[in-house]
Structure formats: C-alpha cells, structure tokens
Motif scaffolding. Sequence first.
Motif, PDB file in Angstrom:
ATOM      1  N   LYS A  50       0.842  -1.209   0.000  1.00 45.33           N
ATOM      2  CA  LYS A  50       0.000   0.000   0.000  1.00 45.33           C
ATOM      3  C   LYS A  50       0.867   1.245   0.000  1.00 45.33           C
ATOM      4  O   LYS A  50       0.639   2.189  -0.766  1.00 45.33           O
ATOM      5  CB  LYS A  50      -0.873  -0.003   1.260  1.00 45.33           C
ATOM      6  CG  LYS A  50      -2.113  -0.858   1.105  1.00 45.33           C
ATOM      7  CD  LYS A  50      -3.342   0.043   0.958  1.00 45.33           C
ATOM      8  CE  LYS A  50      -4.550  -0.749   0.500  1.00 45.33           C
ATOM      9  NZ  LYS A  50      -5.037  -1.673   1.516  1.00 45.33           N
ATOM     10  N   GLU A  66       2.571   1.795  -3.295  1.00 46.68           N
ATOM     11  CA  GLU A  66       1.603   2.275  -4.283  1.00 46.68           C
ATOM     12  C   GLU A  66       1.358   3.767  -4.147  1.00 46.68           C
ATOM     13  O   GLU A  66       1.251   4.489  -5.135  1.00 46.68           O
ATOM     14  CB  GLU A  66       0.277   1.531  -4.079  1.00 46.68           C
ATOM     15  CG  GLU A  66       0.002   0.526  -5.175  1.00 46.68           C
ATOM     16  CD  GLU A  66      -1.199  -0.307  -4.854  1.00 46.68           C
ATOM     17  OE1 GLU A  66      -2.223   0.272  -4.433  1.00 46.68           O
ATOM     18  OE2 GLU A  66      -1.090  -1.547  -4.982  1.00 46.68           O
ATOM     19  N   ASN A  67       1.276   4.183  -2.893  1.00 49.32           N
ATOM     20  CA  ASN A  67       0.910   5.569  -2.645  1.00 49.32           C
ATOM     21  C   ASN A  67       2.066   6.542  -2.816  1.00 49.32           C
ATOM     22  O   ASN A  67       1.887   7.750  -2.708  1.00 49.32           O
ATOM     23  CB  ASN A  67       0.318   5.715  -1.238  1.00 49.32           C
ATOM     24  CG  ASN A  67      -1.018   5.006  -1.156  1.00 49.32           C
ATOM     25  OD1 ASN A  67      -1.577   4.620  -2.179  1.00 49.32           O
ATOM     26  ND2 ASN A  67      -1.513   4.842   0.054  1.00 49.32           N
ATOM     27  N   ARG A  76       9.400   6.720  -5.776  1.00 46.35           N
ATOM     28  CA  ARG A  76       9.280   5.294  -6.011  1.00 46.35           C
ATOM     29  C   ARG A  76      10.458   4.770  -6.827  1.00 46.35           C
ATOM     30  O   ARG A  76      11.046   3.729  -6.511  1.00 46.35           O
ATOM     31  CB  ARG A  76       7.972   5.044  -6.765  1.00 46.35           C
ATOM     32  CG  ARG A  76       7.617   3.589  -6.806  1.00 46.35           C
ATOM     33  CD  ARG A  76       6.222   3.431  -7.337  1.00 46.35           C
ATOM     34  NE  ARG A  76       5.964   2.057  -7.657  1.00 46.35           N
ATOM     35  CZ  ARG A  76       4.788   1.623  -8.039  1.00 46.35           C
ATOM     36  NH1 ARG A  76       3.784   2.457  -8.150  1.00 46.35           N
ATOM     37  NH2 ARG A  76       4.600   0.352  -8.312  1.00 46.35           N
TER      38      ARG A  76
END
Lengths: 928, 224
Positions: free
Chosen positions: B153, B156-157, B163
Amino acid sequence: MRTHLLPAAAALLAALTPTAHAVFRDEVGHIDYHHLLLGLPQRETTFLHRPRRADRASLLYTLSDVGVVGAVNPAAGRCCGGRVVRDLEVMEMTESGPGRKDVLVLFEEVQQTVLRRLNAEDGSVVWEFREVTRDVPLQVSTNVEKVFVVSLKGVAGAYNLKVSVLDTLTGRRVDEMVIGTKADVHGREDVMFVGANSAAPVVAWTDSSRQTLWVNVLGTKTRQEFPLPEDTVAVEIHAPHLVQSQPHFLVHSRTATGHRGEVFHVDLKTNVISKAYSLPLLRGPGSFSTSSDGANVYFTRITEDEVILLSSQSHGVLARWPLKAGDSKAVAVHGVSEVIKKSGHEDSYAVRAAAVTDTDDWILIRNGEVAWTRPEGMTGGVAATFAEIPESEDLARSLEAEAHSNPLQAYIHRVKRHINDLQYLPAWIDSIPIRIMSSIRGTDAVSTTGKLVRDSFGFHKLAILATKRGMLYGLDVANNGRIVWSKRAFEIPKGSKWDVKGIQVHDSTGQITILGANNDFVVLKGDTGEIIEAKGPSGEATTQSTALVDTYSGKQLIRIGRDGKIGELPVYQAPRQTVVTRGADGEVKGVVFVANGTSSYESVSWIFTPPQGQRIVHIASRPAHDAVASIGRVLGDRTVKYKYLNPNTLVIAAVDDSTRALTVYLLDTVSGQILSSSKYDGVDLTKPIECAMAENWFVCTFFGQYTLRDNAAQSLKGYQIVVSDLYESDEPNNRGPLGDADTFSSLDPVDVPTGGVTRPAVVSQSYILSAPVSALQVTQTRQGITSRQVLAYLPESHGIVGLPRVVLEPRRPVGRDPTPAEAEEGLIKYHPALEIDPKSVVTHERDVLGVEKIITAPAIVESTSLVFAYGVDVFGTRVAPSFLFDILGKGFNKVALVGTVVALFAGVLMLAPVVRRKQINLRWRAPM
Amino acid sequence: MHLTSLLLPTLLALLPTPTLSKHHHAPHTTTTITLRVPALPPHLPNPSLLPPSTRATLTTLGAALSAPLSTANTFVFRNVSRGSYLVDVHCLTQAFAPLRLDVVVLDVDAERGEEKLGVQAWETYRVSVLSIFKNPIILLSMVSMALFFGMPKLVENMDPEMRAEWEERQKENPMNAFMGAASGGNSNPMGNFDMAAFLAGSSNNNKAEEGNGGRAKVEGKKKR
C-alpha cells in the motif's frame, strides 16, 4: 550429601521438556490396569433386581462394607457403576400412589431418632419424624399400611425392643409398644433380623448365648420363643422381600462344625408363627439365600460341594447340582439367589446365586458352575509395596554349590545341569517365532508358562497388597495387574480391622515381612504368597508405627511401641541413625540407641513440642529411594544454585484450631532443630491437609481463605498447594557457610556470626488448585535424572493427577514474562491458578474410587516410575514425567526399519556381482 | 482419548437460579441454588454426555456441599446458607473454570423475621482481552503482519520520483546483488564438475600428467 555435578545438563534437559498427554489412547489397558471394585457385599444390602419393569435381565445391586453402592451385571460380572455413600442408616421403599416409590431413611443424631420420608424423584423431604430419646435406633420397616421404627430401649447390656408405629402418609405416631418385659436384649448384634416389605414383617433376636430365639410379628405385642439347636454360634434369618410372597422365613443356625436350617410359616390372620420343617445338619460351612417368584418362596443352600434348591412349602429337594468351583475351594459365607422355573418342564429350575466366599471373593454360581469371580476383597487396602520378582532360587543354589565343591565335581555338576537344561530347549525354540512377532507388533510376549520373570525394563514387579480384612494379594503389575496369588493371613473378626503398620521386602530372599499394630506379624514368600511364619493379632494395640532402619545386620523393620517407646534391642539390631517417634502427647521425639554391652537402650536426643494450641496433623519425610542426579540447578546464565540435600529432614504440618492457622515446620531429624517454618492463615481444618517431600523440595496442600497481605481488597479462596525449594544459599554459585566441605554435622554447627545452624534458603510459591487433592506422592526414578511429578488423588472427580514439577516451580517469575535466561531454564510466568488439566490425569477416563494411598517405585529404565494406588479400587500404571526418552514407543515402526535394512542388504547382495563383473570387464577391455 | 478443555470462557454458562426456601428447623434462612450446564458447541455439544460421576461442589471455610449432575443437566444445592462460596465442577472429561458465588441478604422481612436471600455469581479471576497484547510473540507477529499488508500500500501511494529512487536503492542493496548473482548460474564453481571423471579417480589437474590410462578410461566410457 554431596555428589558430582556431572548430570546437571541431563537434569536440565529433562526439566525443559513440556508437559503433554499423560496417557495415549493405545496405552490404555496396556500400561495401566484398574480393578473396578465395590467392596465386600453385605448380607442385608445385596439383592437381584430388575432396573426396569420391561427388562428381562436383572442386575445385582449391593451396598458394600466400604460404603460403595453399585450394580453388577450377573451375566458378565462387570460393574455398572459405583458411588461412595456415608452416614446412611437404613433405606426402605414404600409404595405411595401408582408408580412412585418413596424412600424412608432412618438417622441417628445426638440423642435423637430421626426418620424422614424422601420423595424418590427429587429427594425432597415428604415428612419427618423426630423423637428425642436415649434409644438406639435399629431399623425401619414397613408393611403395606404402616411404618415401623425398631429401636432398643434401656441401658447398655439390658435393652428392650421398642417398636413405634407410624402412619405412612403423614408420619404421625399411631402406636408405640415395648416387646418383652425383661431387658433381655444384650446389644445391637443380638437382633438378628428386621424384616421389611413383606406381608408380615418380623423382628427376631436371641440371647447372647445363642440358646433361644424370639420372634415378633411387627405390629403385634406378643413374642414367640423357639429353642435353638445346641452349640449354635451364629444365627441368621432369611425371609422374602416382596409383599406378595408368602410369609415364610428360614432360620439358619451355625455350629462350629456344621450348619442347619429351620423353616417357619407365619399365619397372616392370627400372626402365629409355626415351624414347618427343618433341614438336616450338614457338615462344614454353608449359606442360605431366598428368592421369591410371585407367591412362591425358594431357598437356595450352598454347601461346600453342592447347591440345593428347596421350596418353602415342603422339605423336598427341588433340584441339586454339584458345585464345580475350579481349582480353588470356595466356601460361600452368604449370598443372594434368583430362581427361575423353566416353562414347559414340570420340575425344572435354573438357579444363579451370588455368594461371598471366605477368601473375600464374590462369585456367581450358575446351576452349580462358577460363572465369574470378583476379587472384592482387594478393597479396603491398608498397606502395599512393590517387590522384585525373585530370581530362580534353584539356579542360585546350584551355582553356589558349584563354587564350594572341588573343580572336577563342579565340572561334572555343571555338565549335568546343562544336559538337564536341554529339555527346555524345544520349548524355547518354539517360543522364538512368537517372541519375534510380538516384538514386531509391539505387544508384550505373554508368558505362556505363567511363570513370573523379570524383564529388562524393570516393569515386571509384584505389588503386594494387604487389606483390612486380613487378606493378602500379589499382583503382577506388568500383566494388567493380574492376581498372582491371594492368601488369608488372619481371620479378622467382623467390626475390627487389620491395622498394618509396616511392610518390608527383602529383595535378596524374596520374602516379605508385614508388621501389624496388635503385635502380629506375617512373613511370606513374594512370588507364591506362601506364609512362612505368622503370629495372630493380640487383643490390644501395642505398636504405634514401624520404621525401616539401618542396623549392623542390614536393613530392619523395627516396631515402635505405644508413646514412642522402642525398648532395648541387641546391638546388632539397634538402629544406627536417629529414629523419630511420636510421644504420648503427640510430640515428636528423636531417639538414638546407646550400646551397653551386648544390648543397646534408647535415649531421647531431642523433643519437638509444637507451640501451645497446635496439634500435628501430618508428617512427611523423604522417600527411602530418593536418587538425586545433580547437586545443583544450572541457571540460564550458567551459574549454579546448589540444592540443600540434607537426608535427615522432616516436614511437619501443625494446625491451631483457635486461629485456623497452619504452620509447616522443616525439622532436622538429627538435632531436632527447626530449619524453616511458615505459617498460613485462614486454613480450613476440616478439609485434608497433606504434605509430601522429595529431593530438596516439599509440597503442602490445604484449603485456604484469606485476604492478600499486599492487597487487602483482594481475597482468596480455594484449595492450595504450596511448594518450597531448599537451596544452600540465596545466591547462585555460593555454597553457603559449608562451602565445599565433604561432610557436615547437624550437631556441630559451623562457626558463623549469623547463627549456629546452617539453614537452607527457602523459595516458596503457592498455587490455587481447581480441585482438592489427597494422597500426595512423588514419582521415583532410578537415577533421579527424570523430572518429577507430584501424584495426587482427586477425591471429587475420582482420578489421579500427575502435577509436573516444572509447573509447581517456586522460581516462576511473578508479574512479568520470563527473561530469555529464565526461559532457557524452563521457567514460565507465574499464574496463581493451576487448572487440573484432564490431559494430566493419569487415570484418564477411568473412575477410580476411594484411593487412600499411592505408592511409587523406580523401574530399571530411568524414564519410568511405577505407580500403584489402593483404597477401594486398585489402580496401577507407569508414568514417564519426561517422556519415554529411553524406550521405543509403540508407535515406532519396527517393520519399516527392519524392512529397510533387509531391502538394503538384498540390494547390496544383488548389485555386488554386477559391479564386480563390470569392474573386471573395465580392466580387461582394451581401449579403442 | 480425546479430551477437550473448556478452560476459559465457558464459565458463566453455569446460571444460578436462586429460589427461596425456608427450612423448618434451621434458625437461619437458606436458599436453593440450581446450576445449569448448557450445551456449548463445539466443546460440549451435548451436556447429557458428561460422565455420570460429574459433580459440583460449593466450598467455603468450614463447609463443603456437593451435588451430582441430574438428568436435567443441573446441579441442585439445597439449604445453602449465607456466605461466599467457590463453585467447582469436577468432571473427568471436561475442565470447567471455577465460579464465585455469593449468597447475600437482599432485604429483611422484619414482621416475619425472614431474610430474603439473593445470589450473585462471577468469575473468580478476570481475563482481560488486552492482556494478550502484552505477549511479545503476539506483538512481533502483529508488526510483521502490518509490514506484510502495509508495505505494498505504501509503495503504491508513493509519488513516482520517490518510487523510482526507492526501487533503485532496492537494486543497490548488496543482499539483492548477491541473490541475483546466485540465481544467474553463470559462475557456479561446481557447474562443470565431471562426476564420471571424479569417480574414475582422475581430475582435471592430473589428467595431463597421468597420461593415457586415465584418458583411455574416460574415452572408453564415452564410447559405449
């Protein structure tokens, strides 16, 4: 007692193993055995009865002499259920309305006779009759419309029979009559019989010299007198217990050499009793029993060699069977019977009779044949011990003979012996396949010869049990507790019991010595039960207890007389250590023997008198076999806490009735010095208080109720077990004031500024148990490496629980989780409540009734301890507190192992020539 | 032998239903206490199957009352006087937690000289749900659970730049490099191990020195 620290790691390993199932399902009935017993059935409380009207089969019900109510299926001889009852006087049924039968119960309270009618459905009291008298209530009886309470009026030795007549519905007194004018009833035992539930219940009594019999039909004021045959020693009356049966009864009179019967009829209209006929005097003992089938009443007579069926109408013998009792000669003492008249045939009867024999067995005789035998005499055990199966004496003797003769003769003797032994060779070869098969299947090879042989695990031992009725039993503990032999040691008169004080096994000779309280003793052979020497009990109790002591002539069981006096003993028989006895006022004394010429006299070296108001309720000492594997406990940080291993210690529990306090003292038995004491408040003294001791720790159990000292808001109630560990000092790696000294003396305290005596450092912790426990015992193993269990009987749930020592650990961290070092040691967080986990109950689902004492013994394998429990039921098992680490379990697949080895061997044999050929070919083939 | 333990929360299944009764002769008022064993699946689907030796005891200082299990799966104690009692159910196959039972005076009927008795019952010690979180194993497993579910999670965020940076750092991780190399399989020293030659007593090193014999063997083998 200081030994090496070598096996410390092993002990630690053993302590770390978790606790799990006490018994696996496939071990049930294999390692454990249970004699489900009822006790010796009493004559007046045993009957055959159909539990449901629709059922054809009847059950054999009994209330035994040890207070167990039970029913036995007469076809199989199996027990249907049992329950201990106490304080029960008399029960009678009375019909009230359709289908409901209420119970009349007679109680004897202080100077009061109380009769209650209880509702049969829920046990509530329908009515109560209460009378404040000095009379001795005897029995309650009923005919169809009235209730009779029979009691003795007068003073001891000169009673009159008093009958109170009550109304069945309300319990009000209708009438009261005193039968007879002269006070001619001597005591309770002179009243032979009070009939009940018959059309004309009678009461019969005799004079104390057994010359005259008086009979009264209840409800009338007159008594009738009948002379008894000469030399009568005992009289019994047998009458039917059904209202619809004819009012006939049989008087069974016993003489020293024989027995006879006389049948009487009661006229229902005039209440006149007349003698109908008499049965011939037969030699030897015998028994009568009644059976009614509608109006017909039958009497069954069991003599030494015959079963005779008679009708109450005439003296003609209806049927007669020779008694086939097998190898043992059973002599029926009393019994009950059931007669079935076969339909179709004119005079064909079937009789089954359950009889109690003189060897305390309960047998069922079906048409003269013994269908089953129940060893009910094993109830009421008073002492038991484990005994090794004696080695073959012949071999030992011949080896000894060879050693003492000249070499040539010895050689000839030996060759002869070997030739003689050859005759056993075919049998031995025959037994090889069976042994191999049983070893693969994991079953025990059952000894076909019935001979007792020791095994390499040490499980084959004998348990010797002595009962209060004077019987002795030898049980093979590895063979499902089979009774190897049973012997009557003494005839114990009814009402008294054989008070066994000590039992000792001489393993070298295989003999067992049993000492009783009344100066009696028995010496017998352990393997056959053959009594070598015996002396019957005398009238008065002379022995307080016995002690197994070390003397100059080996271990000896010595008598301790009343008030703790032993008397003079020859020097070679005098104990070398201090003997602890109880004095006249309950104090504890240490006695040493001082040699004076050829005899030695006793001399009191110390006296321990508990403080004013306290009385001693229990004393525990370390067991005779208490092997200690390690003198210390290795802690998680590799330091060692040294155990306080003084063999001369004793735990004394003393209670104070006024303050309800229990004080537990630890005593040094050489000096009499109190090493430690602890006090517990709010102890219920009416509930059992017991202690047990082993190695360097002891446990005590009691019921306590108090508020916590550090938190007054919290109160505590429940059965508790307190465990205390003794260490040489509080700190690890410290051996206290004694240091590494090889020896120490309790009488010679070391010179330290803090005080004279070396006191142990005590660590205690208490736990609340979810059930009361009694008969505490600690498991014993050969080397003491295995962790221990505290075995205890659960009187409420009728089981034996094994509380692991790892759980009963006083050093469990309180209020926090264990540190990694503590966890490594096997300590778990302290929790005050100790649930009795059904998985730790070694009796699992068996209902073991009334265990009085548990004994343990080590086996040859270290992991296992043998357990034997007695009281009412007899139960035995093997426990392995640290699991069977030295035996392959039954789950071990021997077939797979052997199969793999065989397959590999076959593979090697097959491949070897192939490989050899290939290698040779390789060498010889030229390269291309 | 299959024994289920009902060590924890079955205890309040025993429901005391007090009924008042006045004994004829006892000077003080007593009450009747009925304890019922309900069906408790999965441990105890049918209480009628409890062994007949099952019994309950009421214990206090100086008194002990005992009642057998009735056919209606109840334990009935009659003539229980005032006080605090410990209820234990003794059973060979099931374990029941103990219960504290207080018989207290609710109010006094002064006219008739009677006391009205009431019954209170509760567990002897309370187990807090929070106490299981004190266990370090539970805590550890909860942290790892959080990581297991929360990490994807979280990734993803993340915004794309961060990232990418994070993934780059994952690659640089020496551990990952090592594992990647191991799975590559190109530099395995045992990769070209000649088992046949080894068994034949020759090795790569001494092949040349030994001369014909060794090689002949190997070749002969290959030819067949």
